[in-house]
Write an enzyme that holds these catalytic residues in place. Structure first.
Site, PDB file in Angstrom:
ATOM      1  N   TYR A 139       0.812  -1.227   0.000  1.00  0.00           N
ATOM      2  CA  TYR A 139       0.000   0.000   0.000  1.00  0.00           C
ATOM      3  C   TYR A 139       0.840   1.269   0.000  1.00  0.00           C
ATOM      4  CZ  TYR A 139       0.566  -0.791   5.072  1.00  0.00           C
ATOM      5  OH  TYR A 139       1.071  -1.043   6.309  1.00  0.00           O
ATOM      6  N   LYS A 140       2.142   1.164  -0.196  1.00  0.00           N
ATOM      7  CA  LYS A 140       2.939   2.384  -0.343  1.00  0.00           C
ATOM      8  C   LYS A 140       3.240   2.553  -1.841  1.00  0.00           C
ATOM      9  CE  LYS A 140       4.317   2.019   4.392  1.00  0.00           C
ATOM     10  NZ  LYS A 140       4.942   0.999   5.220  1.00  0.00           N
TER      11      LYS A 140
HETATM   12  C1  LIG Z   1       4.389   0.333   6.413  1.00  0.00           C
HETATM   13  C2  LIG Z   1       5.308  -0.571   7.135  1.00  0.00           C
HETATM   14  C3  LIG Z   1       4.838  -1.677   7.860  1.00  0.00           C
HETATM   15  C4  LIG Z   1       3.354  -1.944   7.956  1.00  0.00           C
HETATM   16  O1  LIG Z   1       3.013  -3.109   8.625  1.00  0.00           O
HETATM   17  P1  LIG Z   1       1.528  -3.645   8.519  1.00  0.00           P
HETATM   18  O2  LIG Z   1       1.495  -4.849   9.367  1.00  0.00           O
HETATM   19  O3  LIG Z   1       1.277  -3.981   7.055  1.00  0.00           O
HETATM   20  O4  LIG Z   1       0.609  -2.566   9.002  1.00  0.00           O
HETATM   21  C5  LIG Z   1       5.771  -2.512   8.460  1.00  0.00           C
HETATM   22  N1  LIG Z   1       7.107  -2.260   8.390  1.00  0.00           N
HETATM   23  C6  LIG Z   1       7.577  -1.189   7.721  1.00  0.00           C
HETATM   24  C7  LIG Z   1       9.052  -0.966   7.633  1.00  0.00           C
HETATM   25  C8  LIG Z   1       6.704  -0.314   7.092  1.00  0.00           C
HETATM   26  O5  LIG Z   1       7.169   0.746   6.434  1.00  0.00           O
END
Ligand SMILES: *Cc1c(COP(=O)(O)O)cnc(C)c1O
Length: 322
Positions: free
Chosen positions: A131-132
């Site tokens: 989602y990024k």
């Molecule tokens: C965005 C991000 C996450 C997100 O974790 P979710 O379990 O998908 O909410 C985890 N680790 C990093 C380094 C991130 O940038």
């Protein structure tokens, strides 16, 4: 496997790595990691007798010096979430392997914006979100990767039916599925998968190297524009100014106003975010952002600072999501 959340995939892949190194009990990680990575490592530690977690910056100065004969797995971030700095995962993986440890890398801030070749990096496991920079939309599924050489050689404790060798035989006990299937757990969010497919389709016919060059040029322009007024308003650079050291992200600092400045910009349609303690993050997704957008964003930042707009009460109410 595209599945679950990054957090869950961290849990599964750390366990998978530890299951391959029964004589070793230590997880080594960067103290500056995104918190969920560390929290999940703590969760893994709590389930294994004698397991330990050592953090760079807390238990040692340099991760290179912390990988020892008890280290089962080194958890790295390909790109630091606050600064956008790219880590030399290839060299660290080589070192970890020489010392008998495995490497799990998080690609949340690299896949989709800088070239990533997991075979070349030679990592053992990887995770990331979609989602990024991968356009999956809010809450879209994450992914988990295990190098082919490890297929059939690891186990993980979230032994749900989709990871079973024959899910639709409805057997009474778990038999681990082949290959990366063993990283699956239960039913996936199919609607989110469809949205992700559309998000990924935007990459069709686009070379990742072209994308990277444009991302670099966009973020370099932002650095150049902000530099022209940063000192006047107490804005600092958290990301390196040198574009070769970072992904397509530029993080700025401001002593008191970081949060409020981001809120004022959001109200003007420039959507960045704030990360503790004082970091304002601006991501430049090269697929659809234009140079004109970067120009406008820098201009809005200038106006928000010049007019003290960020000091308005409405921008100083702290929301749950920052
Ligand atoms: C965005 C991000 C996450 C997100 O974790 P979710 O379990 O998908 O909410 C985890 N680790 C990093 C380094 C991130 O940038």
């Amino acid at each position: 496997m595209v599945c679950d959340t990054t957090s869950l995939n961290i849990y599964k892949t750390l366990h998978a790595a530890l299951s391959m190194k029964p004589g070793r009990r230590k997880i080594v990680a960067e103290g500056t990691s995104f918190p969920t990575n560390l929290y999940m490592a703590e969760g893994v530690r709590s389930t294994l007798d004698g397991a330990t977690l050592a953090l760079e910056g807390r238990d040692g100065d340099r991760i290179e010096d912390m990988i020892d004969a008890d280290t089962a797995v080194v958890m790295l971030n390909h790109v630091d979430y606050r600064s956008g700095v790219i880590r030399d995962v290839k060299a660290l993986t080589k070192l970890a392997h020489e010392r008998g440890a495995l490497v799990m890398v998080d690609m949340c801030h690299s896949a989709g914006v800088i070239p990533v070749d997991l075979h070349d990096l030679n990592v053992d496991f990887a995770v990331g979100c979609t989602y990024k920079y991968l356009n999956g939309g809010p809450g879209s599924p994450a992914y988990a990767y295990a190098a082919k050489r490890h297929h059939g050689k690891f186990t993980q404790p979230l032994s749900g039916w989709h990871g079973h060798a024959a899910p639709f035989k409805f057997e009474q006990s778990y038999r681990q599925g082949e290959g990366a299937r063993a990283l699956l757990c239960g039913t996936q969010h199919t609607l989110s998968m469809r949205a992700l497919q559309s998000g990924l389709a935007v990459f069709d016919d686009v070379k990742i190297t072209d994308l990277y060059s444009k991302g670099r040029a966009l973020s370099d322009l932002f650095v150049q524009l902000v530099e022209s007024f940063a000192d006047d308003f107490g804005i600092g650079f958290y990301s390196p100014k040198d574009g070769t050291l970072r992904n397509g992200q530029v993080s700025l600092t401001h002593a008191e106003g970081g949060y409020a400045i981001v809120q004022a910009l959001i109200a003007r349609g420039v959507i960045g975010d704030f990360r503790q303690p004082n970091v304002m993050r601006f991501g430049f997704t090269p697929l659809y952002l234009r140079f004109a957008d970067v120009w406008d964003a820098a201009n809005h930042l200038y106006e928000v600072m010049k007019t003290d707009e960020w000091k308005e009460d409405r921008f100083n109410v702290v929301n749950t999501v920052t």
